[in-house]
Design a protein around this motif. Structure first.
Motif, short mmCIF file in Angstrom:
data_model
loop_
_atom_site.label_atom_id
_atom_site.label_comp_id
_atom_site.label_asym_id
_atom_site.label_seq_id
_atom_site.Cartn_x
_atom_site.Cartn_y
_atom_site.Cartn_z
N GLY A 19 -3.90 3.60 6.65
CA GLY A 19 -5.36 3.29 7.35
C GLY A 19 -5.25 4.16 8.87
O GLY A 19 -6.43 4.04 9.47
N ARG A 35 0.90 -1.26 -0.17
CA ARG A 35 0.27 0.06 -0.01
C ARG A 35 0.96 1.37 -0.09
O ARG A 35 0.89 2.26 -0.71
CB ARG A 35 -1.02 0.01 1.02
N GLU A 58 -1.37 7.73 7.17
CA GLU A 58 -2.71 7.66 6.71
C GLU A 58 -2.76 6.59 5.37
O GLU A 58 -3.70 6.03 5.36
CB GLU A 58 -2.91 9.38 5.98
N ARG A 61 2.74 0.79 11.12
CA ARG A 61 1.93 -0.23 11.54
C ARG A 61 1.75 -0.38 12.86
O ARG A 61 0.54 -0.62 13.43
CB ARG A 61 2.16 -1.37 10.68
#
Length: 420
Positions: A295, A53, A292, A89
């Motif tokens: 998530g 991502r 961001e 994370r």
């Protein structure tokens, strides 16, 4: 049967190599602790999206270099190619966004499928720090200063040059991207194949091209610093003012970039040519958009990572910890007592070798070659009298003493040697 070998791009860390790497990690851990960075660790594999991502499905790392696997439950995982995404994370997963600012230090293995080269293997090792929360230039300067201190404490800072650039904020970077693309499109036919592909997906990465033809074209390319807005220029000024005040030398490098969208403002690398071809030994930058992308809430961040192998090569050999005392039984009846004496010395904090079997004279010669200073010898006569023979292998002197006095004597002798 052919001889078993480690997988390509991996290596066994035998004691000499392990000592050199441990010296790097210990030095970095202690230096970063003086800046308030606390050690943490993330798993060596994550859900694939933790890296795909933020890095982008079209990036070289994701398309060419990651080790991916699907487990028995059908989940896809990636061996970590870097650790910044994992640390961010972890901040999100553990609800740490309410405890900002956060300062983390880490050390461990990373994995990239690429051509093995000097100081860069497919399983390699990194140290790094991440400073999560602050957005100001002083935080950037602090992590750069921490990196410089790590290099200084390793004795290699004078072999490195600090290259520094500003990527600006989103508005500045978008303005520059448009100008850069317009310029490069006029030279698209002369760009390397990789740069032609990047022109469509990630044009800022072309600035980092090592292709000689690309480098010639880039001489006349527009400069990013000419497109910085007032806020971005002020941020960079705060960084350089702090570095100047601290006496940390730096060199402006307009071609130094981080091509991913979440990078902004400060980008830097400590570069050396002491390992042959010029290469980066420690580098990082600001990544305010990463949280961001994963998530999480908007959380600013800045950090760096350094290859342990390359730093160990720069720093040179480190001493391998070896016992300086050996306990030897001269006959079988004394084996149990020799074992107990060795355990008593170890309990007192003394590292002890317990060589068994074979001629005791040969064992003492082997101990001397291994750098052991004192041999504690126990035979039948010593067993009966509750004594030992304490032999100084360096001086050749030997004395008989009570077993009960052995720990105190060796602690005194070893302490005197350490103090001298």
């Amino acid at each position: 049967m052919s001889r078993l070998q480690p997988a390509r791009g991996t290596s066994d860390l035998l004691p000499d190599a392990m000592a050199a790497q441990r010296q790097v990690v210990t030095t970095a851990r202690e230096a970063s602790a003086r800046y308030g960075f606390q050690e943490m660790a993330t798993p060596i594999f994550e859900f694939a999206e933790v890296f795909s991502r933020p890095l982008g499905d079209s990036s070289d790392v994701v398309t060419k270099e990651t080790y991916n696997f699907t487990d028995r439950g059908g989940e896809t995982f990636t061996l970590r190619p870097e650790n910044t995404a994992g640390v961010v994370r972890a901040m999100i997963s553990n609800g740490l966004t309410q405890s900002l600012p956060l300062k983390f230090f880490y050390a461990g293995p990373m994995f990239r499928y690429e051509r093995p080269q000097k100081g860069r293997m497919r399983q390699f090792h990194q140290i790094g720090i991440e400073f999560l929360g602050p957005r100001d230039g002083l935080a950037d300067a602090e992590i750069i200063a921490c990196g410089a201190r790590v290099l200084s404490d390793l004795g290699v800072l004078d072999k490195c040059k600090l290259h520094l650039n500003s990527l600006g904020d989103t508005d500045s970077r978008q303005a520059y991207r448009s100008a850069l693309v317009a310029f490069l499109e006029r030279h698209a036919g002369d760009l390397s194949e990789d740069s032609q592909a990047r022109l469509k997906t990630n044009p800022l990465r072309i600035l980092d091209s090592k292709n000689a033809g690309d480098r010639d074209i880039l001489v006349d390319a527009p400069r990013l610093d000419a497109h910085l807005n007032a806020e971005s220029a002020a941020h960079f000024k705060a960084v350089t003012t702090a570095l100047d005040a601290a006496g940390i030398n730096w060199e402006f490098d307009p071609l130094l970039v981080r091509g991913l969208d979440y990078y902004c403002h400060t980008a830097f690398e400590f570069i050396t040519d002491a390992l042959g071809a010029q290469g980066t030994v420690l580098g990082g930058g600001r990544y305010d958009g990463l949280s961001e992308m994963l998530g999480g809430p908007p959380v600013a961040g800045v950090g760096w990572a350094a290859g342990i192998e390359r730093l160990a090569m720069l720093a040179g050999d480190a001493p391998v910890d070896m016992p300086r005392v050996a306990v030897m039984s001269a006959e079988e009846d004394a084996d149990s007592t020799a074992f107990l004496l060795a355990e008593a010395l170890r309990t007192a904090g003394i590292a002890v070798d317990l060589p068994t079997g074979g001629n005791i004279g040969k064992r003492m010669k082997k101990a001397d070659r291994a750098g052991i200073r004192y041999a504690v010898i126990l035979g039948g006569a010593e067993l009966a009298s509750g004594t030992v023979q304490l032999r100084d292998l360096g001086e050749g002197a030997q004395e008989e003493m009570a077993q009960a006095d052995l720990v105190a004597r060796l602690l005194q002798n070893l302490g005197n040697e350490d103090a001298s």
